[in-house]
Design an enzyme around this catalytic site. Structure first.
Site, mmCIF file in Angstrom:
data_model
loop_
_atom_site.group_PDB
_atom_site.id
_atom_site.type_symbol
_atom_site.label_atom_id
_atom_site.label_comp_id
_atom_site.label_asym_id
_atom_site.label_seq_id
_atom_site.Cartn_x
_atom_site.Cartn_y
_atom_site.Cartn_z
ATOM 1 N N HIS A 119 0.453 -1.298 0.216
ATOM 2 C CA HIS A 119 -0.163 0.236 0.169
ATOM 3 C C HIS A 119 1.262 1.362 -0.162
ATOM 4 C CE1 HIS A 119 -3.478 2.300 1.114
ATOM 5 N NE2 HIS A 119 -2.940 3.442 1.427
ATOM 6 N N GLU A 120 2.275 1.319 0.957
ATOM 7 C CA GLU A 120 2.471 2.384 1.321
ATOM 8 C C GLU A 120 3.743 2.396 -0.258
ATOM 9 O OE1 GLU A 120 2.642 5.040 3.779
ATOM 10 O OE2 GLU A 120 1.180 4.160 3.913
ATOM 11 N N HIS A 123 1.674 4.481 -2.985
ATOM 12 C CA HIS A 123 1.386 5.558 -2.948
ATOM 13 C C HIS A 123 2.751 6.529 -3.708
ATOM 14 C CE1 HIS A 123 -2.626 6.889 -0.269
ATOM 15 N NE2 HIS A 123 -1.909 5.981 1.327
ATOM 16 N N GLU A 177 -6.360 7.140 -1.497
ATOM 17 C CA GLU A 177 -5.967 5.442 -0.533
ATOM 18 C C GLU A 177 -6.455 4.317 -1.030
ATOM 19 O OE1 GLU A 177 -5.180 4.725 2.493
ATOM 20 O OE2 GLU A 177 -4.281 7.215 2.192
HETATM 21 ZN ZN LIG Z 1 -2.545 4.774 2.193
#
Ligand SMILES: [Zn+2]
Length: 256
Positions: A119-120, A123, A177
């Site tokens: 997830h990071e 980004h 997100e």
């Molecule tokens: Zn996030």
């Protein structure tokens, strides 16, 4: 009264219109600023000396990084493990990943930790910090232009520092997100980590420990929405995961 009001409103509006197509902050500028801020974090936070923990987190991170696309795949990625009991992790533009040892109290196995790290990384590859920095800069340049007329205001360096800082301290938009969840889920699945574990991870995030809610939640408000969306994306991610397994990508990062 009326003419002055028109000038005050139209100058920032013009600038915002002009800047929306041309980014004020380039990706390389944000990467350079992020590198500085990363060094500050490193100077302030002790890094873990636990060889097993470091190897485990590096194993998961590097396995995911093999699945990301160019130009991000070509960056010189650096993974650091911080001795910090707050459950948090981040990735910065330019290719720096920081994981606190405290995240291991929430991410209970390699697949759950892969969900956080994937997830990071997403980004970064989806340029969320860059997009937000430019959104902020566009707004602030309007303020800057207006205040410059009055003899004050921000410098571009301030805007850059603020843009990089925001990437770590404030939540991204809900849309960003969701995108990081989707892209991150596909990264972890392509690397051979079980994407179904992402759901358990977010359930764990909802549980309080002795420190209260995990720090990661302060920038990643969870709840049923996130979990429901992940469940919806699971069939697609499982296809990617099964293909990875069939291709022999079956990581076994040794838990410390
Ligand atoms: Zn996030």
């Amino acid at each position: 009264m009326r003419p002055a009001l028109t000038v005050a409103l139209s100058l920032p509006a013009l600038l915002i219109g002009a800047c929306s197509s041309v980014p004020i902050i380039s990706e390389s500028e944000l990467e350079a600023e992020s590198a500085k801020q990363y060094q500050e974090i490193r100077a302030q936070t002790p890094t873990s000396t636990d060889v097993g923990v470091r190897a485990y987190i590096n194993c998961i991170s590097n396995t995911i990084l093999q699945q990301i696309e160019k130009p991000y795949a070509d960056k010189d990625w650096e993974v650091e493990v911080f001795e910090d009991e707050s459950a948090n992790a981040f990735a910065m533009p330019g290719g720096r990943i920081g994981v606190n040892t405290g995240i291991l109290t929430v991410a209970e196995n390699q697949d759950q930790l892969a969900a956080v790290i994937g997830h990071e990384i997403a980004h970064v590859t989806q340029q969320h910090a860059l997009k937000r920095a430019n959104r902020e800069a566009t707004t602030q340049v309007g303020v800057y232009a207006a205040s410059a007329v009055l003899g004050g205001g921000y410098g571009v360096g301030d805007l850059l520092a603020m843009g990089a800082q925001l990437g770590l301290s404030l939540p991204y938009s809900r849309a960003n997100e969701t995108e990081a969840d989707t892209v991150g889920l596909n990264y972890m699945a392509a690397a051979g980590f079980n994407p179904a574990e992402s759901i358990q991870l977010w359930k764990n995030m909802g549980k309080k420990n002795k420190l209260g809610p995990p720090q990661f939640l302060s920038t990643h408000p969870s709840g049923d929405n996130r979990i429901q969306e992940l469940i919806g994306q699971l069939p697609e991610a499982l296809k990617i995961y099964n293909a990875a397994q069939a291709a022999g990508r079956s990581p076994a990062c040794k838990e410390p």
